[in-house]
Write a protein that holds these residues in place. Structure first.
Motif, PDB file in Angstrom:
ATOM      1  N   SER A 478      21.330  22.128 106.007  1.00 29.79           N
ATOM      2  CA  SER A 478      21.055  22.061 104.565  1.00 29.79           C
ATOM      3  C   SER A 478      20.856  23.449 103.983  1.00 29.79           C
ATOM      4  CB  SER A 478      19.828  21.189 104.309  1.00 29.79           C
ATOM      5  OG  SER A 478      20.008  19.885 104.808  1.00 29.79           O
ATOM      6  N   ASP A 479      20.092  24.273 104.682  1.00 29.11           N
ATOM      7  CA  ASP A 479      19.864  25.635 104.188  1.00 29.11           C
ATOM      8  C   ASP A 479      21.170  26.425 104.120  1.00 29.11           C
ATOM      9  OD1 ASP A 479      17.203  25.026 104.021  1.00 29.11           O
ATOM     10  OD2 ASP A 479      16.660  25.955 105.940  1.00 29.11           O
ATOM     11  N   LEU A 480      21.988  26.276 105.159  1.00 28.25           N
ATOM     12  CA  LEU A 480      23.255  27.002 105.180  1.00 28.25           C
ATOM     13  C   LEU A 480      24.164  26.552 104.041  1.00 28.25           C
ATOM     14  CD1 LEU A 480      25.203  28.962 106.536  1.00 28.25           C
ATOM     15  CD2 LEU A 480      25.867  27.122 108.107  1.00 28.25           C
ATOM     16  N   LEU A 481      24.224  25.265 103.785  1.00 25.63           N
ATOM     17  CA  LEU A 481      25.079  24.764 102.714  1.00 25.63           C
ATOM     18  C   LEU A 481      24.550  25.176 101.345  1.00 25.63           C
ATOM     19  CD1 LEU A 481      25.888  21.180 104.044  1.00 25.63           C
ATOM     20  CD2 LEU A 481      27.435  23.134 103.913  1.00 25.63           C
ATOM     21  N   ARG A 482      23.225  25.167 101.193  1.00 21.50           N
ATOM     22  CA  ARG A 482      22.665  25.595  99.902  1.00 21.50           C
ATOM     23  C   ARG A 482      22.949  27.072  99.641  1.00 21.50           C
ATOM     24  NH1 ARG A 482      18.366  21.957 101.068  1.00 21.50           N
ATOM     25  NH2 ARG A 482      17.239  23.619 102.162  1.00 21.50           N
ATOM     26  N   GLU A 483      22.975  27.859 100.691  1.00 20.21           N
ATOM     27  CA  GLU A 483      23.301  29.275 100.520  1.00 20.21           C
ATOM     28  C   GLU A 483      24.734  29.463 100.024  1.00 20.21           C
ATOM     29  OE1 GLU A 483      22.649  31.297 104.144  1.00 20.21           O
ATOM     30  OE2 GLU A 483      20.488  30.906 104.217  1.00 20.21           O
ATOM     31  N   ARG A 484      25.626  28.596 100.449  1.00 20.47           N
ATOM     32  CA  ARG A 484      27.034  28.785 100.137  1.00 20.47           C
ATOM     33  C   ARG A 484      27.486  28.045  98.883  1.00 20.47           C
ATOM     34  NH1 ARG A 484      28.553  33.064 101.459  1.00 20.47           N
ATOM     35  NH2 ARG A 484      30.674  32.317 101.030  1.00 20.47           N
ATOM     36  N   VAL A 485      26.756  27.018  98.465  1.00 20.46           N
ATOM     37  CA  VAL A 485      27.233  26.226  97.339  1.00 20.46           C
ATOM     38  C   VAL A 485      27.126  27.005  96.033  1.00 20.46           C
ATOM     39  CG1 VAL A 485      25.025  25.095  96.821  1.00 20.46           C
ATOM     40  CG2 VAL A 485      27.171  23.920  96.330  1.00 20.46           C
ATOM     41  N   ALA A 486      26.105  27.861  95.890  1.00 24.17           N
ATOM     42  CA  ALA A 486      25.968  28.637  94.652  1.00 24.17           C
ATOM     43  C   ALA A 486      27.096  29.660  94.495  1.00 24.17           C
ATOM     44  CB  ALA A 486      24.598  29.314  94.607  1.00 24.17           C
ATOM     45  N   PRO A 487      27.415  30.483  95.513  1.00 23.02           N
ATOM     46  CA  PRO A 487      28.566  31.385  95.366  1.00 23.02           C
ATOM     47  C   PRO A 487      29.884  30.647  95.138  1.00 23.02           C
ATOM     48  CG  PRO A 487      27.206  32.056  97.224  1.00 23.02           C
ATOM     49  CD  PRO A 487      26.706  30.728  96.785  1.00 23.02           C
ATOM     50  N   THR A 488      30.032  29.479  95.769  1.00 20.67           N
ATOM     51  CA  THR A 488      31.263  28.717  95.565  1.00 20.67           C
ATOM     52  C   THR A 488      31.380  28.242  94.132  1.00 20.67           C
ATOM     53  OG1 THR A 488      31.151  27.972  97.870  1.00 20.67           O
ATOM     54  CG2 THR A 488      32.613  26.766  96.396  1.00 20.67           C
ATOM     55  N   ALA A 489      30.297  27.716  93.597  1.00 25.57           N
ATOM     56  CA  ALA A 489      30.318  27.264  92.206  1.00 25.57           C
ATOM     57  C   ALA A 489      30.547  28.427  91.251  1.00 25.57           C
ATOM     58  CB  ALA A 489      29.009  26.553  91.875  1.00 25.57           C
ATOM     59  N   SER A 490      29.954  29.580  91.561  1.00 27.00           N
ATOM     60  CA  SER A 490      30.153  30.762  90.713  1.00 27.00           C
ATOM     61  C   SER A 490      31.605  31.223  90.740  1.00 27.00           C
ATOM     62  CB  SER A 490      29.224  31.884  91.174  1.00 27.00           C
ATOM     63  OG  SER A 490      29.436  33.060  90.426  1.00 27.00           O
ATOM     64  N   TYR A 491      32.219  31.159  91.929  1.00 27.22           N
ATOM     65  CA  TYR A 491      33.615  31.580  92.022  1.00 27.22           C
ATOM     66  C   TYR A 491      34.528  30.622  91.264  1.00 27.22           C
ATOM     67  CZ  TYR A 491      38.031  33.110  94.038  1.00 27.22           C
ATOM     68  OH  TYR A 491      39.309  33.568  94.197  1.00 27.22           O
ATOM     69  N   VAL A 492      34.247  29.340  91.367  1.00 26.10           N
ATOM     70  CA  VAL A 492      35.047  28.359  90.631  1.00 26.10           C
ATOM     71  C   VAL A 492      34.905  28.583  89.133  1.00 26.10           C
ATOM     72  CG1 VAL A 492      35.238  25.905  90.096  1.00 26.10           C
ATOM     73  CG2 VAL A 492      35.030  26.646  92.467  1.00 26.10           C
ATOM     74  N   GLU A 493      33.697  28.908  88.707  1.00 22.99           N
ATOM     75  CA  GLU A 493      33.504  29.221  87.284  1.00 22.99           C
ATOM     76  C   GLU A 493      34.321  30.443  86.889  1.00 22.99           C
ATOM     77  OE1 GLU A 493      29.847  30.291  84.187  1.00 22.99           O
ATOM     78  OE2 GLU A 493      29.471  30.016  86.332  1.00 22.99           O
ATOM     79  N   SER A 494      34.387  31.424  87.808  1.00 21.73           N
ATOM     80  CA  SER A 494      35.181  32.628  87.521  1.00 21.73           C
ATOM     81  C   SER A 494      36.671  32.289  87.414  1.00 21.73           C
ATOM     82  CB  SER A 494      34.966  33.673  88.621  1.00 21.73           C
ATOM     83  OG  SER A 494      33.618  34.066  88.678  1.00 21.73           O
ATOM     84  N   LEU A 495      37.138  31.331  88.215  1.00 24.53           N
ATOM     85  CA  LEU A 495      38.548  30.957  88.129  1.00 24.53           C
ATOM     86  C   LEU A 495      38.891  30.446  86.730  1.00 24.53           C
ATOM     87  CD1 LEU A 495      39.152  29.118  91.535  1.00 24.53           C
ATOM     88  CD2 LEU A 495      39.931  31.397  90.875  1.00 24.53           C
TER      89      LEU A 495
END
Length: 742
Positions: A478-495
């Motif tokens: 859970s901790d590992l996924l929470r660390e990665r979900v924010a950068p992923t969402a930010s990158y998708v927003e950048s797209l």
């Protein structure tokens, strides 16, 4: 043969220690209506007054009674006194022992009665309700034969006093539970002063034992029958035939019980009654408690001998099942530090491999076979859920004609527009591209939830033995996924922001101005053909009504040449007038020559060039908007109109052109988004989690301070393992007891 009943009693003792009735052991079940004399029959068999007495329902819990015959005397171990020989014998006292009081033996049977009452009220309450949990009582005496009997609550019809309203159903179900067992011998007690056809005990016995192979009838209260009547036909089987027959007994009366008449005296009276009675003396040897005790002993031994092989097979099967169940729980956690470390690392690696296998599809998570899981569900999210969400977005959602015209006017400022401004297109298409962001972010969230779900369903049965370790593994994931979900969402927003930052109208798939105009022209041509087809019909065609009008409709959000009904009825037009109107319909001639008309709408030339019209013979069929005519000098000074209105032919055409351009460009961005967002999620979230999971688990959990705590087994599992070990020991003891029997 004499050892068979003690064998069953030993088996009963073995199984009673664990509180489970896993084996259907042979026993005699006493069934009868309320006040039929069941308790008196049992007391006569024991030779002791030990059962509770009273009116109404007294027996409210099953009583499992083991009668164990012991020698009357045993050699004395005390040293000789005087002339007394050393091998003198002393009489063994009668003893009673309850299963719930294993450390206490009763010699006073009055205390036995009181303990039965206390134990009954403890579970069944102080009212007249019944309880299914049995009371186990063992009586050892030299005056009894080896028997195992079960005394059940008496059958009743109507609730009396504090009895529950469904007392009849409760007692019926309880009795059926015991007599349905094939290894039970049914002792059906019926009073002689009641017509036998009304006997509830015989009725229930016939339901479960229609052939009468394991039913023995007992007729009580023979001494209370009316003068001139007798039970001889019943005892000889002429009224109700039973394969095992009937036995007549005489019990103590209620007055004898209240007067505390000794049972031994009552048994002597019974023997004299049958021996001297003019009707029963011929069958006296087959009547009485002594004969009943002997025949029950013989029936039980024969029944045990018949059922013993099946019991042995059942115990052997239970041993195999219990050994398999015990093996499924696994061995306790190893205590050695080296072995514990090896076990810990193996469990971490096992969890990480199973997690990655679920994503790759090479290993299935513990889900139902009809449910998508792991990588298959991620594919469904990317192509099913996300793709459908993007396809459902309308490129011009919430974009009205008025919004488009206003954007066009705002983009020109104080100057009138000679062509459709590109700035208006950009202003309108950027908010529409923003509509792609919510489903993209939702795709990220769904992928995150699926990865969490994979972790929760991973883990072998061995791993789940350690709930603390398993919970810690889920926490690390859970901790590992929470660390990665924010950068992923930010990158998708950048797209999405990147797509909005630069509108590339030179994209090879973009329709462009010429393509948009050609598309509108094709639509107008199709409408023109439709109008021409309507005009070619005879005037008396019923489909042409007084409310139909054929011709160009200007403004109001319609393309020129669109058919529609007016609010006021109009007279039918002549064919000549219809053809005349068609000659002025838009796009009714050849396509525009050159780029002058395109330059007029989209730029690329001078304003003067845009105003040069071709010859009449080459004039395009598109009528010039009013402002274009004014600029050409047809209406001087009209450009100074301070309040231009919306809704002209040009406005409508510009609106449709902008819509076509937005739809085309939105489709390009949507296709790119549908391709890039899943790739971003796979790279930034899924693949990263898969690649670093095992290292993160080892880095976080592989510590000596945590290892001992995390490898603690579940308390429930420990209890189940201990219970299983106890049951296995019981079954092995039972099998050894049965194996000793020849």
């Amino acid at each position: 043969m004499d050892d068979l009943i003690p064998v069953v009693n030993r088996l009963q003792d073995v199984f009673n220690t664990v509180g489970h009735d896993q084996i259907d052991l042979p026993q005699i079940v006493v069934v009868g209506s309320q006040s039929s004399g069941k308790s008196s029959v049992l007391e006569n068999l024991v030779g002791r007054d030990f059962l509770p007495r009273g009116t109404g329902i007294v027996t409210r819990r099953p009583l499992v009674l083991q009668l164990v015959n012991v020698p009357k005397r045993k050699p004395s171990r005390r040293p000789p006194v005087g002339d007394e020989p050393a091998d003198s014998e002393e009489e063994l006292p009668e003893r009673a022992q309850f299963l719930h009081l294993p450390d206490r033996q009763f010699s006073d049977f009055g205390e036995v009665r009181q303990e039965i009452q206390r134990e009954t009220e403890r579970l069944a309450g102080a009212n007249k309700g019944i309880c299914r949990t049995p009371i186990h009582l063992k009586i050892t005496s030299p005056h009894v034969l080896n028997l195992t009997l079960v005394d059940l609550p008496g059958l009743t019809k109507l609730p009396v006093g504090d009895q529950p309203g469904d007392i009849e159903i409760q007692t019926h179900d309880l009795v059926m539970e015991y007599i349905n067992k094939p290894n039970s011998v049914i002792l059906a007690v019926s009073p002689a002063n009641v017509d036998l056809v009304n006997s509830e005990s015989l009725k229930l016995a016939r339901e479960v034992d229609p052939d009468g192979k394991r039913t023995l009838g007992v007729v009580t209260k023979i001494d209370l029958m009316d003068v001139g009547t007798n039970a001889l036909d019943i005892l000889t089987g002429h009224v109700f035939p039973l394969r095992l027959g009937f036995v007549g007994v005489v019990n103590r009366s209620q007055q004898d019980t209240l007067a505390a008449k000794p049972i031994q005296e009552a048994l002597r009276f019974e023997r004299e009654f049958f021996r001297t009675h003019p009707v029963y003396r011929a069958i006296a040897a087959r009547c009485g408690t002594a004969h009943l005790s002997q025949i029950l002993n013989q029936l039980l031994m024969n029944h045990i001998r018949e059922r013993l092989p099946d019991i042995k097979t059942k115990i052997n099967a239970l041993i195999s099942q219990t050994e398999a169940e015990l093996a499924s729980y696994g061995a306790p956690a190893l205590s050695s530090q080296v072995n514990r470390t090896s076990l810990f690392l193996r469990l971490l690696t096992q969890f990480a491999n199973q997690y990655n296998a679920s994503i790759e599809g090479t290993g299935a998570a513990e889900l139902g076979p009809a449910e998508l899981c792991g990588g298959a569900h991620l594919y469904y999210i990317f192509n099913g859920v996300f793709g459908s969400a993007l396809d459902s977005i309308n490129p011009c959602a919430n974009l009205t004609d008025h919004d488009i015209r206003t954007a066009i006017r705002n983009s020109t400022g104080p100057r009138p527009s000679l062509f459709v401004p590109e700035l208006a297109f950009e202003l309108l298409v950027k908010p529409q591209i923003k509509c792609l962001e919510p489903p993209s972010q939702r795709c990220v969230q769904l992928a995150y939830e699926e990865l969490m779900k994979i972790g929760q369903h991973c883990g072998s049965k061995e791993l789940r033995k350690y709930p603390k370790l398993y919970a810690k593994l889920i926490e690390v994931v859970s901790d590992l996924l929470r660390e990665r979900v924010a950068p992923t969402a930010s990158y998708v927003e950048s797209l999405i922001s990147i797509q909005r930052s630069y509108i590339n109208t030179n994209h090879p798939d973009f329709i462009g101005g010429a393509g948009a105009l050609a598309e509108l022209q094709r639509k107008a041509e199709a409408q023109r053909r439709e109008v021409a087809a309507d005009a070619s019909r005879p005037l008396d065609d019923p489909e042409i009504s007084d409310t139909d009008s054929v011709g160009p409709v200007v403004g109001r959000g319609r393309l020129p040449g669109h058919r529609g009904s007016l609010s006021r009825p109009r007279r039918p037009q002549s064919a000549a007038s219809v053809r005349a109107s068609l000659s002025h319909a838009p796009f009714s001639g050849a396509p525009p020559q050159g780029d002058k008309l395109l330059n007029y709408f989209f730029g690329g030339g001078t304003r003067a060039d845009a105003l040069i019209l071709p010859d009449d013979a080459k004039r395009p069929s598109l009528p010039l908007p009013s402002r274009m005519k004014e600029a050409a000098g047809d209406v001087p000074g009209a450009l100074l109109d301070p309040e231009p209105t919306l809704g002209g032919d040009r406005d409508q055409l510009e609106t449709e052109l902008i819509r076509s351009l937005i739809t085309s460009y939105f489709g390009i961005v949507r296709k790119s988004t549908q391709d890039l967002v899943p790739k971003a999620i796979m790279h930034l979230l899924v693949n990263h989690t898969r690649d670093v999971l095992q290292n993160r688990l080892v880095e976080t959990l592989y510590k000596d301070s945590l290892m001992e705590e995390l490898l603690q087994e579940d308390e429930a599992l420990i209890a189940e393992r201990n219970k299983c070990e106890s049951m296995l020991e019981v079954y092995r003891k039972a099998f050894a007891i049965v194996s000793e029997t020849p």
